[in-house]
Design a protein around this motif. Structure first.
Motif, PDB file in Angstrom:
ATOM      1  N   MET A   1      56.304  34.369  51.562  1.00  0.00           N
ATOM      2  CA  MET A   1      54.919  33.982  51.334  1.00  0.00           C
ATOM      3  C   MET A   1      54.218  33.637  52.642  1.00  0.00           C
ATOM      4  O   MET A   1      53.010  33.609  52.699  1.00  0.00           O
ATOM      5  N   TRP A   2      54.976  33.366  53.694  1.00  0.00           N
ATOM      6  CA  TRP A   2      54.392  32.961  54.969  1.00  0.00           C
ATOM      7  C   TRP A   2      53.408  34.000  55.490  1.00  0.00           C
ATOM      8  O   TRP A   2      52.382  33.660  56.050  1.00  0.00           O
ATOM      9  N   GLU A   3      53.725  35.280  55.293  1.00  0.00           N
ATOM     10  CA  GLU A   3      52.888  36.345  55.821  1.00  0.00           C
ATOM     11  C   GLU A   3      52.168  37.129  54.727  1.00  0.00           C
ATOM     12  O   GLU A   3      51.620  38.199  54.985  1.00  0.00           O
ATOM     13  N   ALA A   4      52.152  36.619  53.503  1.00  0.00           N
ATOM     14  CA  ALA A   4      51.560  37.344  52.379  1.00  0.00           C
ATOM     15  C   ALA A   4      50.041  37.432  52.508  1.00  0.00           C
ATOM     16  O   ALA A   4      49.387  36.511  52.992  1.00  0.00           O
ATOM     17  N   THR A   5      49.503  38.535  52.046  1.00  0.00           N
ATOM     18  CA  THR A   5      48.053  38.693  51.993  1.00  0.00           C
ATOM     19  C   THR A   5      47.538  38.059  50.706  1.00  0.00           C
ATOM     20  O   THR A   5      48.322  37.718  49.810  1.00  0.00           O
ATOM     21  N   GLY A   6      46.234  37.926  50.585  1.00  0.00           N
ATOM     22  CA  GLY A   6      45.651  37.380  49.359  1.00  0.00           C
ATOM     23  C   GLY A   6      45.998  38.215  48.144  1.00  0.00           C
ATOM     24  O   GLY A   6      46.332  37.695  47.080  1.00  0.00           O
TER      25      GLY A   6
ATOM     26  N   ALA B   1      49.193  39.119  43.126  1.00  0.00           N
ATOM     27  CA  ALA B   1      50.224  39.899  42.424  1.00  0.00           C
ATOM     28  C   ALA B   1      51.411  39.010  42.062  1.00  0.00           C
ATOM     29  O   ALA B   1      51.953  39.091  40.945  1.00  0.00           O
ATOM     30  N   GLU B   2      51.808  38.145  42.987  1.00  0.00           N
ATOM     31  CA  GLU B   2      52.921  37.217  42.723  1.00  0.00           C
ATOM     32  C   GLU B   2      52.569  36.260  41.588  1.00  0.00           C
ATOM     33  O   GLU B   2      53.375  36.002  40.692  1.00  0.00           O
ATOM     34  N   LEU B   3      51.347  35.727  41.611  1.00  0.00           N
ATOM     35  CA  LEU B   3      50.892  34.825  40.554  1.00  0.00           C
ATOM     36  C   LEU B   3      50.919  35.524  39.198  1.00  0.00           C
ATOM     37  O   LEU B   3      51.421  34.966  38.220  1.00  0.00           O
ATOM     38  N   CYS B   4      50.402  36.740  39.145  1.00  0.00           N
ATOM     39  CA  CYS B   4      50.382  37.495  37.884  1.00  0.00           C
ATOM     40  C   CYS B   4      51.797  37.723  37.366  1.00  0.00           C
ATOM     41  O   CYS B   4      52.050  37.660  36.164  1.00  0.00           O
ATOM     42  N   GLY B   5      52.725  37.985  38.282  1.00  0.00           N
ATOM     43  CA  GLY B   5      54.118  38.161  37.878  1.00  0.00           C
ATOM     44  C   GLY B   5      54.703  36.887  37.298  1.00  0.00           C
ATOM     45  O   GLY B   5      55.388  36.911  36.270  1.00  0.00           O
ATOM     46  N   HIS B   6      54.439  35.747  37.939  1.00  0.00           N
ATOM     47  CA  HIS B   6      54.951  34.468  37.436  1.00  0.00           C
ATOM     48  C   HIS B   6      54.355  34.122  36.077  1.00  0.00           C
ATOM     49  O   HIS B   6      55.019  33.527  35.231  1.00  0.00           O
TER      50      HIS B   6
ATOM     51  N   ASN C   1      40.466  40.789  39.685  1.00  0.00           N
ATOM     52  CA  ASN C   1      39.955  41.881  40.523  1.00  0.00           C
ATOM     53  C   ASN C   1      38.889  41.418  41.504  1.00  0.00           C
ATOM     54  O   ASN C   1      38.801  41.935  42.606  1.00  0.00           O
ATOM     55  N   ASP C   2      38.054  40.487  41.104  1.00  0.00           N
ATOM     56  CA  ASP C   2      36.977  40.017  41.980  1.00  0.00           C
ATOM     57  C   ASP C   2      37.339  38.736  42.729  1.00  0.00           C
ATOM     58  O   ASP C   2      36.496  38.163  43.418  1.00  0.00           O
ATOM     59  N   ALA C   3      38.583  38.281  42.576  1.00  0.00           N
ATOM     60  CA  ALA C   3      39.012  37.041  43.240  1.00  0.00           C
ATOM     61  C   ALA C   3      39.149  37.279  44.739  1.00  0.00           C
ATOM     62  O   ALA C   3      39.509  38.363  45.193  1.00  0.00           O
ATOM     63  N   ARG C   4      38.836  36.250  45.486  1.00  0.00           N
ATOM     64  CA  ARG C   4      38.996  36.300  46.934  1.00  0.00           C
ATOM     65  C   ARG C   4      39.953  35.188  47.327  1.00  0.00           C
ATOM     66  O   ARG C   4      39.643  34.007  47.152  1.00  0.00           O
ATOM     67  N   VAL C   5      41.102  35.537  47.816  1.00  0.00           N
ATOM     68  CA  VAL C   5      42.126  34.566  48.189  1.00  0.00           C
ATOM     69  C   VAL C   5      42.245  34.561  49.706  1.00  0.00           C
ATOM     70  O   VAL C   5      42.431  35.596  50.330  1.00  0.00           O
ATOM     71  N   LEU C   6      42.110  33.387  50.269  1.00  0.00           N
ATOM     72  CA  LEU C   6      42.230  33.223  51.721  1.00  0.00           C
ATOM     73  C   LEU C   6      43.501  32.419  52.013  1.00  0.00           C
ATOM     74  O   LEU C   6      43.502  31.192  51.916  1.00  0.00           O
TER      75      LEU C   6
END
Length: 124
Positions: free
Chosen positions: A1-6, A11-16, A28-33
């Motif tokens: 997760m250290w180098e993961a993109t938004g 995708a990880e959250l959806c899997g969990h 789809n319209d979420a912006r994760v920083l």
């Protein structure tokens, strides 16, 4: 997760959450920083009111700040309740569909709490 993109974090959250592809489209319209968490001791550094952003900063219409590093009056950081209270405050403020969390109880002025504290300090 250290180098993961938004997108990778979403995708990880959806899997969990075991979301189907149609449900994952909610993001789809979420912006994760992605950002790194400050040192744990930073929560306990001396601070003044206004050093941390409000849950809904002035002028914010579609975002909020949640977690340990937002301003919540009379609350104590480093608790799960602090994080949940900030999230509930954000949802209530942004949607208007739920009640905000109840105010933090002022137990520091409760005579029985003060008497019990004095007894503990005196070893009675």
């Amino acid at each position: 997760m250290w180098e993961a993109t938004g997108n990778e974090i979403i995708a990880e959250l959806c899997g969990h959450l075991k979301l189907a592809k149609a449900q994952a489209a909610w993001f789809n319209d979420a912006r994760v920083l992605p950002c790194r968490m400050p040192y744990i001791t930073s929560q306990f550094m001396p601070r003044q009111p206004g050093d941390r952003p409000d849950v809904r900063p002035n002028g914010a219409r579609n975002f909020a700040v949640i977690g340990q590093f937002c301003e919540q009056p009379r609350d104590c950081v480093f608790t799960v309740e602090y994080s949940i209270r900030s999230a509930r405050t954000a949802v209530a403020g942004l949607t208007g569909r739920v009640d905000p969390p109840p105010p933090v109880a002022r137990t520091d002025l409760d005579p029985m709490v003060l008497i019990r504290a004095a007894r503990v300090l005196m070893g009675v």
